[in-house]
Scaffold this motif. Structure first.
Motif, PDB file in Angstrom:
ATOM      1  N   GLN A  89       0.824  -1.201   0.000  1.00  0.00           N
ATOM      2  CA  GLN A  89       0.000   0.000   0.000  1.00  0.00           C
ATOM      3  C   GLN A  89       0.868   1.265   0.000  1.00  0.00           C
ATOM      4  OE1 GLN A  89      -3.133   0.140  -0.563  1.00  0.00           O
ATOM      5  NE2 GLN A  89      -3.487  -2.054  -0.459  1.00  0.00           N
ATOM      6  N   ALA A 106      -2.619   5.014   3.680  1.00  0.00           N
ATOM      7  CA  ALA A 106      -4.036   5.307   3.444  1.00  0.00           C
ATOM      8  C   ALA A 106      -4.344   6.728   3.872  1.00  0.00           C
ATOM      9  CB  ALA A 106      -4.927   4.326   4.200  1.00  0.00           C
ATOM     10  N   ASN A 143      -6.806   4.115  -0.487  1.00  0.00           N
ATOM     11  CA  ASN A 143      -5.380   4.019  -0.792  1.00  0.00           C
ATOM     12  C   ASN A 143      -5.020   4.916  -1.977  1.00  0.00           C
ATOM     13  OD1 ASN A 143      -6.290   2.722  -3.071  1.00  0.00           O
ATOM     14  ND2 ASN A 143      -5.344   0.749  -2.613  1.00  0.00           N
TER      15      ASN A 143
END
Length: 354
Positions: A89, A106, A143
């Motif tokens: 991520q 995020a 994300n």
């Protein structure tokens, strides 16, 4: 593909009732098609007429389909659980938006989902936000690809983001919440000033006319945080049900929003992009994106919280700020990242390997 996944969870005995053949069951394709049209913003009477079923029959399977989508596609929306997933991520965010905030996994924010006036038994004033409309506070993270990683729709519109976040089931969950609360450097989440600054949740500095290092930090912090706002915009643009008061019971709002987010993620995976919004023909307007407000009780409370935030910092935010200052990175000149190719421009100027 969706029909194949959800068909086993649907009741094959549902009938069309008046308006169609009384002995003919409603197929899984018809159930999904009518549900998608409902999420796209269509009126239930139009849907029933178009699909040759009664309104009662449509509502009898609507929430069954929504539940089936939420159950069968639950894996399409989950917060990273392992070190490898956190790194993935972080790389997605850096590849798309540059590596100045290396470790950002995020972006978090709240969305006010407008609903019709709740029943008196549901204490409607608790749903009234500061703008005077009834809503549900939806907390969500996205994300770098603008896919949702989590959502929570447990709080009424009068609740502010910080309380909604720290009291939602995801945050307080002994395992899922611990993965967030237990984030260690270099991994972190970005959010706006409505949230409390912590070791894992980085917020911007308060105030105007900030020193160059804080101003640079705030600009690039916003550069990454905008992913959740863009995700909300794409969600609203794709699903017309968000463009007016959601006409479902308040206890079902969360299930509807979750289904829309799961399908949103699926569409991104398949490379499908939303079309231009369709304006409501009756009222000739659509709701703009309404991010959940800070929800301060009054100006004195806001000033007090701002003073506390101004005197507080955490090592990770201080390190990010100093890193920008040491590299001589400041707020870019107007227009440098303002093109339609903003995403690739940022990654080109500050690539992952930086």
């Amino acid at each position: 593909m969706i029909v194949e996944r959800i068909a086993p969870d649907l009741d094959p005995a549902d009938r069309t009732k008046p308006g169609g053949c009384p002995k003919c069951p409603i197929s899984a394709q018809l159930k999904l098609g009518s549900t998608l049209r409902f999420l796209a913003g269509s009126n239930h009477l139009d849907i029933a007429d178009l699909h040759a079923m009664s309104p009662a029959s449509f509502y009898s399977h609507l929430y069954k389909v929504i539940d089936a989508i939420n159950n069968c596609f639950a894996d399409e929306m989950r917060f990273p659980q392992t070190a490898a997933e956190l790194e993935e991520q972080s790389r997605i965010m850096s590849d798309n938006w540059g590596a100045l905030f290396l470790g950002c996994v995020a972006a978090l924010d709240g969305l006010a989902v407008h609903v019709r006036k709740p029943h008196l038994a549901d204490a409607p004033m608790g749903f009234m936000n500061r703008k005077g409309s009834f809503s549900v506070n939806v907390q969500a993270m996205a994300n770098g690809n603008r896919k949702f990683l989590m959502m929570s729709a447990e709080h009424q519109g009068a609740c502010n983001d910080s309380i909604a976040w720290t009291t939602c089931q995801f945050f307080t969950h002994p395992t899922a919440g611990l993965r967030v609360r237990g984030l260690k450097p270099p991994y972190f989440i970005v959010a706006d000033a409505a949230y409390a600054l912590t070791d894992y949740l980085l917020t911007p500095y308060d105030g105007k006319s900030l020193p160059p290092d804080k101003d640079a930090y705030n600009f690039w912090h916003s550069h990454y945080r905008i992913n959740i706002e863009c995700a909300f915009g794409l969600l609203q643009r794709r699903w017309g049900i968000f463009r007016r008061d959601m006409e479902v019971d308040t206890h079902r709002v969360g299930f509807v929003v979750k289904a829309c987010m799961l399908l949103h993620n699926l569409c991104i995976e398949e490379g499908d992009h939303p079309v231009n919004p369709v304006y409501d023909s009756e009222r000739n307007f659509v709701y703009g994106l309404d991010l959940q407000s800070d929800g301060f009780a009054d100006e004195e409370d806001e000033l007090e919280r701002s003073a506390v935030r101004a005197n507080k910092d955490v090592p990770l935010r201080l390190r990010m700020r100093n890193r920008l200052a040491l590299r001589g990175i400041v707020r870019p000149a107007r227009g440098r990242l303002g093109s339609s190719n903003r995403r690739s421009a940022a990654a080109r100027i500050y690539p992952y390997s930086a």
